[in-house]
Design a protein around this motif. Structure first.
Motif, PDB file in Angstrom:
ATOM      1  N   ALA A 301      -3.379   1.529  -0.365  1.00 23.03           N
ATOM      2  CA  ALA A 301      -2.948   2.400   0.738  1.00 23.03           C
ATOM      3  C   ALA A 301      -2.671   3.798   0.188  1.00 23.03           C
ATOM      4  CB  ALA A 301      -1.703   1.839   1.398  1.00 23.03           C
ATOM      5  N   ASP A 302      -2.949   4.813   1.002  1.00 24.90           N
ATOM      6  CA  ASP A 302      -2.627   6.174   0.586  1.00 24.90           C
ATOM      7  C   ASP A 302      -1.119   6.376   0.609  1.00 24.90           C
ATOM      8  OD1 ASP A 302      -5.401   7.292   0.409  1.00 24.90           O
ATOM      9  OD2 ASP A 302      -5.411   6.569   2.472  1.00 24.90           O
ATOM     10  N   LEU A 304       2.461   3.899   1.289  1.00 31.07           N
ATOM     11  CA  LEU A 304       3.175   2.682   1.701  1.00 31.07           C
ATOM     12  C   LEU A 304       4.639   3.039   1.850  1.00 31.07           C
ATOM     13  CD1 LEU A 304       3.711  -0.416   2.072  1.00 31.07           C
ATOM     14  CD2 LEU A 304       3.752  -0.604  -0.411  1.00 31.07           C
ATOM     15  N   VAL A 306       8.245   1.621   2.414  1.00 33.36           N
ATOM     16  CA  VAL A 306       8.944   0.352   2.273  1.00 33.36           C
ATOM     17  C   VAL A 306      10.177   0.379   3.170  1.00 33.36           C
ATOM     18  CG1 VAL A 306       9.996  -1.262   0.647  1.00 33.36           C
ATOM     19  CG2 VAL A 306       8.141   0.239  -0.121  1.00 33.36           C
ATOM     20  N   THR A 311      12.450  -0.847  12.884  1.00 31.62           N
ATOM     21  CA  THR A 311      13.161   0.420  13.073  1.00 31.62           C
ATOM     22  C   THR A 311      12.228   1.610  12.848  1.00 31.62           C
ATOM     23  OG1 THR A 311      13.921   0.405  10.772  1.00 31.62           O
ATOM     24  CG2 THR A 311      15.393  -0.559  12.405  1.00 31.62           C
ATOM     25  N   GLU A 315      10.508   4.897  15.895  1.00 34.10           N
ATOM     26  CA  GLU A 315      10.793   6.295  15.535  1.00 34.10           C
ATOM     27  C   GLU A 315       9.500   7.078  15.335  1.00 34.10           C
ATOM     28  OE1 GLU A 315      13.681   7.813  15.451  1.00 34.10           O
ATOM     29  OE2 GLU A 315      14.849   5.998  15.914  1.00 34.10           O
TER      30      GLU A 315
ATOM     31  N   GLY B 243      -1.850   4.813  -3.911  1.00 29.58           N
ATOM     32  CA  GLY B 243      -1.286   6.029  -3.332  1.00 29.58           C
ATOM     33  C   GLY B 243       0.204   6.121  -3.592  1.00 29.58           C
ATOM     34  N   ARG B 244       0.889   6.735  -2.658  1.00 30.04           N
ATOM     35  CA  ARG B 244       2.339   6.902  -2.793  1.00 30.04           C
ATOM     36  C   ARG B 244       3.068   5.685  -2.248  1.00 30.04           C
ATOM     37  NH1 ARG B 244       4.031  12.208   0.208  1.00 30.04           N
ATOM     38  NH2 ARG B 244       1.863  12.862   0.315  1.00 30.04           N
ATOM     39  N   ILE B 245       4.154   5.306  -2.884  1.00 31.34           N
ATOM     40  CA  ILE B 245       5.019   4.260  -2.338  1.00 31.34           C
ATOM     41  C   ILE B 245       6.414   4.856  -2.192  1.00 31.34           C
ATOM     42  CG2 ILE B 245       6.037   1.967  -2.706  1.00 31.34           C
ATOM     43  CD1 ILE B 245       3.487   1.148  -4.113  1.00 31.34           C
ATOM     44  N   VAL B 246       6.920   4.849  -0.968  1.00 27.85           N
ATOM     45  CA  VAL B 246       8.192   5.509  -0.686  1.00 27.85           C
ATOM     46  C   VAL B 246       9.170   4.521  -0.050  1.00 27.85           C
ATOM     47  CG1 VAL B 246       9.288   7.424   0.566  1.00 27.85           C
ATOM     48  CG2 VAL B 246       6.942   7.679  -0.285  1.00 27.85           C
ATOM     49  N   GLU B 247      10.368   4.413  -0.595  1.00 30.44           N
ATOM     50  CA  GLU B 247      11.422   3.584   0.009  1.00 30.44           C
ATOM     51  C   GLU B 247      12.014   4.337   1.193  1.00 30.44           C
ATOM     52  OE1 GLU B 247      12.874   0.548  -0.831  1.00 30.44           O
ATOM     53  OE2 GLU B 247      11.678   0.246  -2.661  1.00 30.44           O
ATOM     54  N   ALA B 248      12.138   3.687   2.324  1.00 30.48           N
ATOM     55  CA  ALA B 248      12.776   4.326   3.470  1.00 30.48           C
ATOM     56  C   ALA B 248      14.251   3.978   3.477  1.00 30.48           C
ATOM     57  CB  ALA B 248      12.122   3.847   4.752  1.00 30.48           C
ATOM     58  N   GLY B 251      15.136   3.735   9.523  1.00 29.48           N
ATOM     59  CA  GLY B 251      13.940   3.832  10.364  1.00 29.48           C
ATOM     60  C   GLY B 251      13.484   5.267  10.573  1.00 29.48           C
ATOM     61  N   ALA B 252      14.432   6.136  10.923  1.00 36.96           N
ATOM     62  CA  ALA B 252      14.077   7.515  11.232  1.00 36.96           C
ATOM     63  C   ALA B 252      13.492   8.217  10.011  1.00 36.96           C
ATOM     64  CB  ALA B 252      15.310   8.266  11.740  1.00 36.96           C
ATOM     65  N   GLY B 254      12.042   6.768   7.373  1.00 36.95           N
ATOM     66  CA  GLY B 254      10.735   6.175   7.080  1.00 36.95           C
ATOM     67  C   GLY B 254       9.658   6.749   7.991  1.00 36.95           C
ATOM     68  N   ALA B 255       9.984   6.872   9.265  1.00 37.52           N
ATOM     69  CA  ALA B 255       9.030   7.415  10.236  1.00 37.52           C
ATOM     70  C   ALA B 255       8.693   8.863   9.894  1.00 37.52           C
ATOM     71  CB  ALA B 255       9.605   7.314  11.648  1.00 37.52           C
ATOM     72  N   GLN B 256       9.724   9.619   9.477  1.00 42.64           N
ATOM     73  CA  GLN B 256       9.515  11.029   9.133  1.00 42.64           C
ATOM     74  C   GLN B 256       8.568  11.171   7.937  1.00 42.64           C
ATOM     75  OE1 GLN B 256      11.094  13.458  11.161  1.00 42.64           O
ATOM     76  NE2 GLN B 256       9.497  14.709  10.217  1.00 42.64           N
ATOM     77  N   VAL B 257       8.716  10.286   6.950  1.00 43.26           N
ATOM     78  CA  VAL B 257       7.839  10.315   5.772  1.00 43.26           C
ATOM     79  C   VAL B 257       6.375  10.133   6.206  1.00 43.26           C
ATOM     80  CG1 VAL B 257       7.190   9.089   3.648  1.00 43.26           C
ATOM     81  CG2 VAL B 257       9.603   9.519   4.146  1.00 43.26           C
ATOM     82  N   ILE B 258       6.166   9.159   7.084  1.00 48.60           N
ATOM     83  CA  ILE B 258       4.795   8.913   7.565  1.00 48.60           C
ATOM     84  C   ILE B 258       4.285  10.111   8.358  1.00 48.60           C
ATOM     85  CG2 ILE B 258       3.332   7.458   9.031  1.00 48.60           C
ATOM     86  CD1 ILE B 258       5.240   5.123   8.421  1.00 48.60           C
ATOM     87  N   PHE B 259       5.157  10.601   9.259  1.00 53.62           N
ATOM     88  CA  PHE B 259       4.750  11.709  10.118  1.00 53.62           C
ATOM     89  C   PHE B 259       4.376  12.945   9.293  1.00 53.62           C
ATOM     90  CE2 PHE B 259       5.536  15.374  12.868  1.00 53.62           C
ATOM     91  CZ  PHE B 259       4.742  15.024  13.956  1.00 53.62           C
ATOM     92  N   TYR B 261       3.399  13.070   6.247  1.00 56.87           N
ATOM     93  CA  TYR B 261       2.154  12.805   5.516  1.00 56.87           C
ATOM     94  C   TYR B 261       0.943  12.979   6.442  1.00 56.87           C
ATOM     95  CZ  TYR B 261      -1.416  10.410   2.823  1.00 56.87           C
ATOM     96  OH  TYR B 261      -2.571  10.111   2.157  1.00 56.87           O
TER      97      TYR B 261
END
Ligand SMILES: Cc1cc2nc3c(=O)[nH]c(=O)nc-3n(C[C@H](O)[C@H](O)[C@H](O)COP(=O)(O)OP(=O)(O)OC[C@H]3O[C@@H](n4cnc5c(N)ncnc54)[C@H](O)[C@@H]3O)c2cc1C
Lengths: 327, 268
Positions: A301-302, A304, A306, A311, A315, B243-248, B251-252, B254-259, B261
């Motif tokens: 995955a580009d 991931l 976690v 939740t 959002e 790729g990148r692996i980010v701990e959220a 919820g907010a 984690g969603a922001q990290v995706i957004f 990106y």
């Protein structure tokens, strides 16, 4: 092979998006081969779709608004396509790599004694001969296959492999004459729509796929569908989710399901097993949401993230909806 | 009623694949040959149909299930697996002259062999796992000159007529047709059964008949001479790196990290 014929798949009065990708390639190939690009649109609503198709660089749009095409399975459509191919002479027939496209392609291969290439993601013309590029063996090798000993080529193209470029070139329209003396035996008695099935998962620009982590059928509708809608995309699934009966098998992505190649794939609660990966690894961008940072998905995955999907997903939907409203 | 299941043997999808840099061919050593996973569903569908016909009141002669494959001699072992699942016998079309057959040549040769074997119903899987082409069932139906009811998720036979639920992208359609016919099945037909110990023992006594190319008396060349496609190049696919692996943290976030990106990638 000189001319290029595009089969137009449509339903509910809408041309499938992949048709325009095919039409764009047909133009390029026809120019390289020194022939014409012709589209074939069949069945109920065919005539009405001709105008839509005129926006693409085709030379001829041939149609047959014949109820037989929808009353009988495959055979009438095969007959029309064969008639068009024979009148065009040596040619390449392009179909989408969808359930219908594959069915017709197999039938045409026999009827035209054709060279066939399936699940194609690239086509080259080299000195008048055609070669097709396609991933094989679950995407582990990419083959280039040249056509030989054949007047006709039949090619199924993986949706989202090519961009569609509009630009009409004043196509002529022609009604295809009904092939004479045919009677058909395979009768379509009725069509059953299952609301939960997705139209065009294979060609959606964005796919939001859910797995065992979704925990049941309900979050597919309450969590994933809104996110897919916000992107203008479609919902897919892993086999674990399909096997559990949470979604129809039609949504399954992978080795024994559909192959998708969207610009963006978001896997939610999916571990990324090899059998799933082979169905989505050519996506432009792959994002995953998983509570476990060590899943196989993390290897390809580009991004991931976690965390808990229950939740994060709502959002994210809000953020995407807001961005869309501002645009 | 004679049901023939046409199956393909494929390299195990889960084995690592390597391309020999000199010959540009796939390195086959160490890669196990298995039954195409889709075809296990075809066998399951055929066995279910046989069982249902046997249970039906007033059924005439019992249905039989024959497994057919065009494959190298070494396929016998894999065919035993199908026999252990419950098929009655097997037929192997095997000949060095078949090597290199493409979709067209395969359908042409297999159709001739199936005519020789005889059938009321041919059942196939929907796709082959290695090629992902899906062209053979349709081409076979054409060359057999029988109706081809594809993508069936349920098969019924009544009064010598066939009725299938054919999967579509939005649901299914009910399609009927006369027999003899060809049906291809989807996974929704039912999970393939495991071979029981009794089945495995019994399979050893079942017959596997072989047919050679000469026996088919084909009027057109098949194999690599007759094939209409030729593999010109094999390449390794582009690798998808980690790729990148980010701990959220929540919820907010984690969603922001995706957004963020996706924004960077111009996907939103
Ligand atoms: C011959 C064969 C063919 C197959 N074909 C296919 C195929 O076509 N397609 C396919 O997908 N599979 C296929 N499989 C099955 C495949 O091997 C895997 O079993 C399957 O893909 C697993 O699905 P999954 O990722 O949803 O489930 P799991 O592997 O169980 O993963 C679920 C994930 O959800 C995560 N999770 C759980 N709760 C949460 C939460 N609250 N928040 C965030 N994350 C959470 C877990 O950490 C876990 O990683 C096939 C297998 C075989 C043998």
């Amino acid at each position: 092979m000189k001319n290029v014929i595009v089969f137009v798949e449509h339903s509910g009065g809408q041309t499938r998006k992949v048709t325009f990708e095919l039409a764009t390639q047909a133009r390029r190939l026809a120019d390289a081969l020194g022939g014409e690009a012709r589209a074939v649109v069949l069945g109920a609503g065919a005539q009405a779709l001709v105008e839509q198709l005129k926006a693409y660089p085709l030379d001829v749009i041939a149609y047959a608004e014949d109820p037989d095409v929808d009353t009988f399975l495959l055979d009438p459509a095969v007959d029309y396509l064969v008639a068009v191919a024979q009148s065009a002479g040596p040619s390449v027939v392009l179909l989408p790599n969808t359930m219908l496209g594959r069915d017709l392609a197999g039938r045409l291969t026999a009827r035209l004694g054709a060279a066939m290439a399936g699940d194609v993601t690239g086509i080259e013309v080299d000195g008048g001969s055609v070669a097709c590029v396609s991933p094989k063996l679950g995407g582990k090798v990419v083959t280039t296959c040249a056509f030989k000993n054949a007047d006709y080529g039949v090619v199924t193209i993986r949706p989202n492999s090519f961009t569609a470029t509009a630009g009409g070139t004043g196509a002529r329209t022609a009604q295809i004459e009904k092939p004479a003396g045919k009677s058909y035996a395979m009768v379509v008695e009725r069509n059953v729509e299952e609301a939960s099935s997705e139209l065009g998962l294979e060609e959606a620009p964005v796919v939001i796929a859910g797995g065992r982590g979704m925990g049941g059928p309900e979050p597919f509708t309450s969590l994933l569908k809104p996110l897919a809608n916000a992107f203008g995309g479609a919902v897919g699934a892993s086999r674990a989710a399909a096997d559990a009966g949470w979604v129809p098998y039609g949504l399954q992505i992978g080795q024994t399901g559909k192959t998708v190649s969207p610009q963006l794939y978001i896997g939610v609660g999916i571990s990324g097993a090899i059998q799933h990966k082979v169905g989505m690894q050519t996506a432009g961008t792959i994002v995953a949401v998983n509570k476990d940072g060590t899943v196989p998905m993390g290897d390809f995955a580009d991004l991931l993230v976690v965390g808990d999907l229950f939740t994060i997903v709502p959002e994210l939907t809000k953020l995407v909806e807001r961005a869309k409203a501002q645009a | 009623m004679k049901i023939v299941v046409a199956v393909k043997l494929v390299p195990d999808a889960n084995a690592e694949k390597r391309i020999d840099s000199e010959t540009k061919r796939l390195v086959r050593t160490g890669v196990e040959t298995v039954l195409n996973p889709f075809d296990e569903y075809a066998i399951e569908g055929a066995l279910q149909l046989k069982e249902r016909l046997a249970a039906a009141p007033g059924s005439a002669e019992p249905a039989t299930v024959t497994v057919f494959s065009m494959a190298p001699e070494s396929a016998r072992e894999v065919l035993r697996k199908a026999l252990a699942m419950g098929a009655d016998d097997a037929v192997l079309l095997t000949d060095a002259g078949l090597q290199g057959s493409d979709v067209w040549a395969t359908a042409y040769a297999v159709a001739a062999a199936l005519k020789k074997v005889g059938f009321d119903l041919v059942v196939t899987g929907g796709l082959a796992d290695d090629g992902n082409t899906g062209g053979v069932p349709g081409a076979l139906a054409e060359y057999l000159g029988v109706p081809g009811l594809t993508n069936a998720r349920a098969i019924e036979v009544a009064d010598g007529k066939l009725k299938v639920q054919r999967e579509t992208d939005t649901g299914y359609q009910v399609v009927t047709g006369p027999m003899p016919a060809l049906v291809s099945v989807t996974m929704a037909i039912g999970e393939p059964r495991y071979a029981s110990l009794k089945g495995i023992m019994g399979a050893k006594k079942k017959t596997i008949t072989t047919i050679s190319l000469a026996e088919l008396g084909l009027d057109r060349a098949v194999g690599s001479d007759g094939a209409k496609t030729e593999v010109r190049e094999l390449a390794a696919p582009p690798v998808r790196g980690k790729g990148r692996i980010v701990e959220a943290s929540d919820g907010a976030q984690g969603a922001q990290v995706i957004f963020d990106y996706l924004k960077e990638k111009k996907l939103v």
